[in-house]
Design a protein around this motif. Structure first.
Motif, short mmCIF file in Angstrom:
data_model
loop_
_atom_site.label_atom_id
_atom_site.label_comp_id
_atom_site.label_asym_id
_atom_site.label_seq_id
_atom_site.Cartn_x
_atom_site.Cartn_y
_atom_site.Cartn_z
N GLN A 95 0.87 -1.55 0.05
CA GLN A 95 -0.09 -0.02 0.33
C GLN A 95 1.44 0.84 0.30
O GLN A 95 2.12 1.17 0.50
N PRO A 96 0.24 2.51 -0.16
CA PRO A 96 0.88 3.95 -0.32
C PRO A 96 1.73 3.51 1.16
O PRO A 96 1.34 3.53 2.44
N LEU A 97 2.99 4.28 1.42
CA LEU A 97 3.86 4.68 2.04
C LEU A 97 2.95 5.35 2.98
O LEU A 97 3.05 6.83 2.78
N VAL A 98 3.22 5.65 4.19
CA VAL A 98 2.95 6.96 5.20
C VAL A 98 3.35 6.91 6.43
O VAL A 98 3.65 5.92 7.43
N LEU A 99 3.97 8.29 6.71
CA LEU A 99 5.05 8.51 7.62
C LEU A 99 4.56 9.17 9.22
O LEU A 99 3.51 9.31 8.98
N ARG A 100 4.65 8.09 10.93
CA ARG A 100 3.54 8.46 11.37
C ARG A 100 4.91 9.81 12.23
O ARG A 100 6.00 8.84 12.94
N VAL A 101 4.71 10.30 13.16
CA VAL A 101 5.83 11.24 13.32
C VAL A 101 5.17 11.82 14.91
O VAL A 101 4.76 12.65 14.84
N GLY A 102 6.17 10.90 15.72
CA GLY A 102 5.22 11.26 16.96
C GLY A 102 4.72 10.48 17.65
O GLY A 102 4.52 9.21 17.22
N ALA A 103 3.93 10.56 18.76
CA ALA A 103 2.65 9.88 19.39
C ALA A 103 1.46 9.63 18.54
O ALA A 103 0.51 10.77 19.43
N LEU A 104 1.09 9.03 17.76
CA LEU A 104 0.09 8.66 17.35
C LEU A 104 -0.05 8.08 17.01
O LEU A 104 -1.38 7.60 16.62
N SER A 105 0.42 6.85 17.54
CA SER A 105 -0.74 5.97 17.62
C SER A 105 -2.42 5.43 18.22
O SER A 105 -3.03 4.25 17.86
N SER A 106 -2.09 6.30 18.99
CA SER A 106 -4.04 6.47 19.14
C SER A 106 -4.65 6.93 18.48
O SER A 106 -5.73 6.83 18.91
N TYR A 107 -4.66 7.92 17.31
CA TYR A 107 -4.97 8.47 16.83
C TYR A 107 -6.26 7.90 15.93
O TYR A 107 -5.81 6.66 14.79
N PRO A 108 -7.26 7.78 15.95
CA PRO A 108 -7.78 6.81 15.13
C PRO A 108 -8.16 7.12 13.26
O PRO A 108 -8.58 8.00 13.44
N LEU A 109 -7.97 5.94 12.60
CA LEU A 109 -7.60 6.37 11.20
C LEU A 109 -9.05 5.42 10.52
O LEU A 109 -9.26 5.58 9.50
N GLY A 110 -10.51 5.00 11.07
CA GLY A 110 -10.41 3.60 10.27
C GLY A 110 -10.73 3.40 9.66
O GLY A 110 -9.59 2.30 9.18
N LYS A 111 -11.11 3.64 7.99
CA LYS A 111 -11.13 2.97 7.12
C LYS A 111 -9.87 2.68 6.17
O LYS A 111 -9.72 2.12 5.41
N ILE A 112 -9.25 4.44 6.50
CA ILE A 112 -8.08 4.74 5.84
C ILE A 112 -6.92 3.48 6.23
O ILE A 112 -5.78 3.49 5.50
N ALA A 113 -6.72 3.06 7.23
CA ALA A 113 -6.11 2.51 8.25
C ALA A 113 -5.49 0.97 6.60
O ALA A 113 -4.80 0.92 6.83
N GLU A 114 -7.05 0.87 6.51
CA GLU A 114 -6.30 -0.01 5.39
C GLU A 114 -6.27 -0.18 4.27
O GLU A 114 -5.53 -1.08 3.33
N LYS A 115 -6.13 1.57 3.27
CA LYS A 115 -5.08 0.95 2.10
C LYS A 115 -4.23 1.76 2.65
O LYS A 115 -3.73 1.93 1.44
N TYR A 116 -3.83 2.03 3.35
CA TYR A 116 -2.04 2.48 3.76
C TYR A 116 -1.54 1.65 4.36
O TYR A 116 -1.65 0.80 5.89
N ARG A 117 0.00 2.11 4.41
CA ARG A 117 0.92 0.74 4.94
C ARG A 117 1.56 2.77 5.71
O ARG A 117 2.14 3.06 5.85
N PHE A 118 1.28 2.64 7.39
CA PHE A 118 1.45 3.30 8.07
C PHE A 118 3.14 2.96 9.45
O PHE A 118 3.09 1.94 9.58
N VAL A 119 3.96 3.77 8.92
CA VAL A 119 4.97 3.17 9.68
C VAL A 119 5.65 4.40 11.16
O VAL A 119 5.75 5.97 10.38
N SER A 120 6.14 4.32 11.66
CA SER A 120 6.33 4.99 13.03
C SER A 120 7.72 5.41 12.57
O SER A 120 8.92 4.39 13.37
N VAL A 121 8.53 7.34 12.89
CA VAL A 121 9.09 7.16 12.95
C VAL A 121 10.18 7.98 13.70
O VAL A 121 8.89 8.94 13.59
N GLU A 122 11.29 8.23 14.56
CA GLU A 122 11.30 9.47 14.84
C GLU A 122 11.67 10.88 14.27
O GLU A 122 11.85 11.07 13.29
#
Length: 259
Positions: free
Chosen positions: A132-159
């Motif tokens: 899937q398309p790649l999305v970078l998450r920077v900071g404390a974002l693991s609790s944010y609701p993403l809904g169906k978006i989470a199924e279409k994209y690959r989320f990777v947490s980075v500093e």
């Protein structure tokens, strides 16, 4: 006395030997290092540019060296090579970033040769392609609701430090999501790279909404430029060929951002 003389001569010979072979002994000493290909080991579509980050933690001795990346070309008939001269003082922790057009699922060979003091590094890595398309998450974002978006994209947490200072390093990334705190940690070079990348088709999301803290607010306004007032009103704005968004806590940008 004769025994003592023999002992002293042995100590002297040992000291001379150590003095002569000291550099050779040091050359066999390993150095701590880390390698990351892409973001979280992930590479986007074939032919996209990705960063290869080598971190060397040198506690041994300062020296110069050469990083070499090599990978079979798409035809399988040749090899693509890339070189980067480096200097590693001691003690120091240095990050070296090389931008490479890598082929997923093909072995990438990393070789680092040092002029002296440090043992050479040889490593083989196989970059994994992201489906899937790649999305970078920077900071404390693991609790944010993403809904169906989470199924279409690959989320990777980075500093924050992983955000590159070169816009081409984000070539294979669809969007970058940041908290206000993470946005405040970015250097001027990182902000400019993020801004250039967004203007050519990327998306930057400030997930906390417009910062309330004065310094961060001014920083975001300078980053967003003419679009800052629009973001204050609606939370989403076109930015060149890309998008900027500041949807506010527990919200995500509207549909155009994700298309």
């Amino acid at each position: 006395m004769g025994g003592n003389g023999h002992r002293y001569r042995w100590i002297l010979r040992t000291a001379v030997l150590l003095a002569l072979t000291g550099p050779a002994v040091l050359a066999r000493l390993p150095v701590d290092y880390r390698v990351e290909v892409g973001y979280g080991g992930m590479v986007g579509q074939n032919g996209r540019i990705v960063p290869v980050t080598v971190t060397i933690d040198n506690k041994v001795a300062g020296t110069a060296g050469l990083i070499e990346l090599s990978q079979p070309d798409p035809s399988g008939q040749g090899e693509v090579r890339q070189l980067l001269p480096i200097v590693t003082p001691a003690p120091s922790v240095k990050r070296f970033v090389m931008l490479a057009r890598l082929e997923p699922n093909r072995d990438l060979r990393l070789n680092i040769e040092f002029e002296d003091s440090l043992r050479a590094i040889h490593k083989t890595i196989t970059p994994q392609r992201v489906g899937q398309p790649l999305v970078l998450r920077v900071g404390a974002l693991s609790s944010y609701p993403l809904g169906k978006i989470a199924e279409k994209y690959r989320f990777v947490s980075v500093e924050s430090a992983a955000i590159p200072a070169e816009p081409l390093a984000l070539d294979g990334v669809h969007a970058v999501m940041l908290t206000g705190a993470a946005f405040g940690l970015l250097s001027g070079e990182q902000l400019e790279a993020l801004r250039q990348w967004a203007s050519t088709g990327g998306g930057v999301i400030l997930m906390d909404g417009i910062p309330g803290e004065e310094a961060l607010r001014k920083r975001w306004a300078a980053f967003a430029g003419d679009q800052a007032p629009l973001l204050e009103q609606g939370g989403l704005s076109a930015f060149g060929a890309g998008w900027l968004a500041a949807p506010g806590p527990n919200a995500v940008p509207s549909r155009p951002f994700w298309e």
